[in-house]
Design a protein around this motif. Structure first.
Motif, PDB file in Angstrom:
ATOM      1  N   SER A 206     -21.975   0.899  10.084  1.00 17.24           N
ATOM      2  CA  SER A 206     -22.479   1.373   8.797  1.00 17.24           C
ATOM      3  C   SER A 206     -21.382   1.942   7.914  1.00 17.24           C
ATOM      4  N   LYS A 207     -20.131   1.707   8.290  1.00 19.83           N
ATOM      5  CA  LYS A 207     -19.022   2.328   7.558  1.00 19.83           C
ATOM      6  C   LYS A 207     -17.972   1.327   7.078  1.00 19.83           C
ATOM      7  N   TYR A 208     -17.638   0.336   7.884  1.00 20.54           N
ATOM      8  CA  TYR A 208     -16.451  -0.475   7.616  1.00 20.54           C
ATOM      9  C   TYR A 208     -16.757  -1.870   7.101  1.00 20.54           C
ATOM     10  N   VAL A 209     -15.844  -2.334   6.234  1.00 22.31           N
ATOM     11  CA  VAL A 209     -15.777  -3.723   5.800  1.00 22.31           C
ATOM     12  C   VAL A 209     -14.325  -4.157   5.969  1.00 22.31           C
ATOM     13  N   LEU A 210     -14.115  -5.260   6.673  1.00 23.63           N
ATOM     14  CA  LEU A 210     -12.760  -5.769   6.910  1.00 23.63           C
ATOM     15  C   LEU A 210     -12.432  -6.859   5.898  1.00 23.63           C
ATOM     16  N   ALA A 211     -11.245  -6.748   5.303  1.00 21.00           N
ATOM     17  CA  ALA A 211     -10.805  -7.733   4.312  1.00 21.00           C
ATOM     18  C   ALA A 211      -9.324  -8.001   4.513  1.00 21.00           C
ATOM     19  N   ASP A 212      -8.801  -8.940   3.755  1.00 20.20           N
ATOM     20  CA  ASP A 212      -7.374  -9.261   3.826  1.00 20.20           C
ATOM     21  C   ASP A 212      -6.566  -8.119   3.225  1.00 20.20           C
ATOM     22  N   ILE A 213      -5.445  -7.787   3.865  1.00 15.69           N
ATOM     23  CA  ILE A 213      -4.635  -6.662   3.404  1.00 15.69           C
ATOM     24  C   ILE A 213      -4.088  -6.900   2.002  1.00 15.69           C
ATOM     25  N   ARG A 214      -3.880  -8.168   1.630  1.00 15.62           N
ATOM     26  CA  ARG A 214      -3.371  -8.464   0.293  1.00 15.62           C
ATOM     27  C   ARG A 214      -4.375  -8.099  -0.784  1.00 15.62           C
ATOM     28  N   PHE A 215      -5.659  -8.247  -0.481  1.00 15.78           N
ATOM     29  CA  PHE A 215      -6.695  -7.868  -1.430  1.00 15.78           C
ATOM     30  C   PHE A 215      -6.637  -6.372  -1.717  1.00 15.78           C
ATOM     31  N   LEU A 216      -6.508  -5.565  -0.659  1.00 13.26           N
ATOM     32  CA  LEU A 216      -6.415  -4.104  -0.833  1.00 13.26           C
ATOM     33  C   LEU A 216      -5.128  -3.714  -1.531  1.00 13.26           C
ATOM     34  N   ARG A 217      -4.031  -4.370  -1.200  1.00 17.80           N
ATOM     35  CA  ARG A 217      -2.750  -4.017  -1.804  1.00 17.80           C
ATOM     36  C   ARG A 217      -2.782  -4.271  -3.309  1.00 17.80           C
ATOM     37  N   ASN A 218      -3.369  -5.397  -3.708  1.00 18.91           N
ATOM     38  CA  ASN A 218      -3.475  -5.701  -5.135  1.00 18.91           C
ATOM     39  C   ASN A 218      -4.451  -4.759  -5.828  1.00 18.91           C
ATOM     40  N   LEU A 219      -5.565  -4.465  -5.181  1.00 21.66           N
ATOM     41  CA  LEU A 219      -6.590  -3.632  -5.785  1.00 21.66           C
ATOM     42  C   LEU A 219      -6.096  -2.192  -5.979  1.00 21.66           C
ATOM     43  N   MET A 220      -5.259  -1.725  -5.063  1.00 23.85           N
ATOM     44  CA  MET A 220      -4.786  -0.340  -5.118  1.00 23.85           C
ATOM     45  C   MET A 220      -3.395  -0.221  -5.727  1.00 23.85           C
ATOM     46  N   ASN A 221      -2.796  -1.347  -6.097  1.00 18.83           N
ATOM     47  CA  ASN A 221      -1.463  -1.361  -6.705  1.00 18.83           C
ATOM     48  C   ASN A 221      -0.424  -0.682  -5.809  1.00 18.83           C
ATOM     49  N   LEU A 222      -0.425  -1.045  -4.542  1.00 18.10           N
ATOM     50  CA  LEU A 222       0.523  -0.475  -3.596  1.00 18.10           C
ATOM     51  C   LEU A 222       1.812  -1.284  -3.565  1.00 18.10           C
ATOM     52  N   ARG A 223       2.886  -0.629  -3.208  1.00 18.10           N
ATOM     53  CA  ARG A 223       4.177  -1.294  -3.076  1.00 18.10           C
ATOM     54  C   ARG A 223       4.234  -2.120  -1.790  1.00 18.10           C
ATOM     55  N   PRO A 224       5.094  -3.116  -1.720  1.00 16.95           N
ATOM     56  CA  PRO A 224       5.272  -3.848  -0.470  1.00 16.95           C
ATOM     57  C   PRO A 224       5.740  -2.898   0.638  1.00 16.95           C
ATOM     58  N   GLY A 225       5.094  -2.982   1.797  1.00 17.64           N
ATOM     59  CA  GLY A 225       5.438  -2.109   2.907  1.00 17.64           C
ATOM     60  C   GLY A 225       4.684  -0.798   2.919  1.00 17.64           C
ATOM     61  N   GLU A 226       3.928  -0.509   1.853  1.00 13.65           N
ATOM     62  CA  GLU A 226       3.149   0.724   1.801  1.00 13.65           C
ATOM     63  C   GLU A 226       1.784   0.477   2.451  1.00 13.65           C
ATOM     64  N   VAL A 227       1.486   1.223   3.501  1.00 12.51           N
ATOM     65  CA  VAL A 227       0.255   0.997   4.269  1.00 12.51           C
ATOM     66  C   VAL A 227      -0.388   2.331   4.616  1.00 12.51           C
ATOM     67  N   SER A 228      -1.648   2.250   5.025  1.00 15.11           N
ATOM     68  CA  SER A 228      -2.340   3.456   5.500  1.00 15.11           C
ATOM     69  C   SER A 228      -1.994   3.746   6.956  1.00 15.11           C
ATOM     70  N   SER A 229      -1.773   2.695   7.736  1.00 15.05           N
ATOM     71  CA  SER A 229      -1.457   2.886   9.151  1.00 15.05           C
ATOM     72  C   SER A 229      -0.806   1.633   9.717  1.00 15.05           C
ATOM     73  N   LEU A 230      -0.137   1.821  10.842  1.00 16.79           N
ATOM     74  CA  LEU A 230       0.410   0.712  11.617  1.00 16.79           C
ATOM     75  C   LEU A 230      -0.263   0.753  12.980  1.00 16.79           C
ATOM     76  N   GLU A 231      -0.956  -0.323  13.333  1.00 19.62           N
ATOM     77  CA  GLU A 231      -1.695  -0.374  14.586  1.00 19.62           C
ATOM     78  C   GLU A 231      -0.914  -1.195  15.602  1.00 19.62           C
ATOM     79  N   ILE A 232      -0.887  -0.687  16.848  1.00 16.55           N
ATOM     80  CA  ILE A 232       0.002  -1.250  17.868  1.00 16.55           C
ATOM     81  C   ILE A 232      -0.771  -1.516  19.147  1.00 16.55           C
TER      82      ILE A 232
END
Length: 410
Positions: A206-232
């Motif tokens: 009831s919380k999450y929607v998964l999308a392509d990271i490029r969609f979020l990067r464009n929508l939020m105007n983030l710089r290349p390499g700028e992320v919320s987290s790195l998952e390992i």
């Protein structure tokens, strides 16, 4: 010699049958308490394992998040260094942000999580798809996978509808330049096409929607390499703590490296607290059994006054007499614990294989109580029984040791 005397006193028929009855009542009481402790702790282990398996479908083994703020900037060189750390298997960058989703007349708030093509290697959401496909492609518009709760709230038909979902997200500087007369100017918007639905548990569904990271990067105007987290994700034989320390040393204090437990600290802490509370309360069954032991041993000391007098007359020290009756108490506690362990193992094995005790309601992922036996629980309960057995035996044993020799002349 100590254990020979103790075993003889335990097995021998007493002059008063009540002594034998109380001794065996003590054994049975300890067995019941032991079986209850092991069984309930094993059920808690089963639920903890179930929760971990569910969370592992969505959360990675390790997660790098900013120490402050919402995003971190990772360079290609840093990513290469992290990937080279021994034990690291795969890396996946992600961006998360809350958004308003609108589909026709329905709308809801969700967390939009943008992931790259390595996400399927660090999590297992693709194995929890219940409708449609796990498709985040961008060939004919960005696609998305919805939690089943979001799908229900929007009324989306992911398998047949071609109508996109509108996404609205505040601009990063919206708080500074917010225009109350024209609020849409403070929002970024885009569209995603639902391709599938996942069902893990309500917290995610009831919380999450998964999308392509490029969609979020464009929508939020983030710089290349700028992320919320790195998952390992890690290799099967890798040490989680060792890899965490090395990655933390590489990236410094600007980030936090979290294990799966630390990512969900609240739920795990609550479950561990509940387990310890149950352990404390069920241990009172063993304490009650200890009172039976005190009564049984006290009566045995009275019955064996003649034996104690003879042993002391032959030169036995008080410490030897005390150890004999301490040994008697430990034999009672040991017999009860062995019997209790046997009962608990039998109950757990039957539940694991046949699931005789069912969960009510019919809305759970499993229909019977899960059970996992851990050797640490057996050690904990054994130490508990040992401590209670020694404490319960101490007073009668000390009383026997202090008994005065009374030899009658003939």
């Amino acid at each position: 010699m100590i254990w020979q005397f103790a075993l003889r006193y335990f097995r021998a028929r007493k002059s008063t049958s009540a002594i034998n009855i109380i001794a065996w009542v003590s054994v049975v009481a300890i067995a019941v308490g032991t079986a209850a402790l092991i069984t309930v702790l094993s059920v808690f282990n089963g639920f903890t394992g179930l929760v971990k398996s569910l969370y592992s479908s969505f959360y990675p083994t390790l997660k790098v998040v900013p120490a402050t703020g919402k995003t971190i900037l990772l360079t290609a060189a840093q990513l290469k260094e992290i990937a080279a750390v021994p034990g690291v298997a795969h890396l996946s960058q992600s961006i998360e942000e809350k958004a308003v989703l609108r589909y026709g007349e329905d709308q809801t708030i969700a967390v939009l999580k943008g992931v790259d093509d390595q996400f399927m290697k660090v999590a297992g959401v693709q194995d929890k798809i219940v409708r449609g496909d796990f498709d985040l492609g961008a060939e004919n518009g960005y696609r998305a996978v919805l939690g089943i709760g979001i799908e229900t709230a929007l009324g989306v038909d992911v398998e047949h509808s071609l109508v996109p979902v509108n996404v609205y997200m505040p601009k990063r500087d919206a708080g500074i330049s917010f225009n109350a007369a024209m609020p849409e100017q403070s929002l970024n918007s885009g569209v995603i096409y639902p391709s599938g639905t996942f069902a893990i548990q309500q917290e995610f569904d009831s919380k999450y929607v998964l999308a392509d990271i490029r969609f979020l990067r464009n929508l939020m105007n983030l710089r290349p390499g700028e992320v919320s987290s790195l998952e390992i994700s890690l290799q099967p034989d890798a040490s989680e703590k060792r890899v965490k320390r090395k990655i933390q040393a590489l990236l410094g204090d600007a980030v936090k490296v979290q294990t799966r437990v630390e990512q969900n600290a609240t739920i795990y802490n609550v479950m561990q607290t509940e387990k310890w509370v149950v352990y404390v309360f069920l241990s009172f069954i063993l304490v009650i059994a200890a009172f039976n032991m005190i009564g049984s041993l006290s009566m045995l000391v009275i019955e064996k006054q003649k034996d104690i007098t003879i042993l002391k007359a032959m030169g036995s020290r008080d410490s030897l007499i005390q150890r004999i009756f301490l040994g008697e108490g430990l034999i009672i506690a040991g017999a009860g614990s062995v019997l209790g362990f046997t009962i608990a193992i039998a109950i757990c094995l039957v539940q694991q294989h046949f699931g005789l005790i069912k969960l009510g309601g019919g809305s759970f992922l499993i229909d019977a109580f899960p059970v996992e036996m851990h050797w640490q629980d057996f050690v904990l309960v054994s130490v508990t029984i040992l401590v209670i057995g020694v404490l319960a035996s101490w007073y009668p044993a000390s009383r026997a040791a202090k008994q005065v020799i009374t030899l009658k002349a003939t």
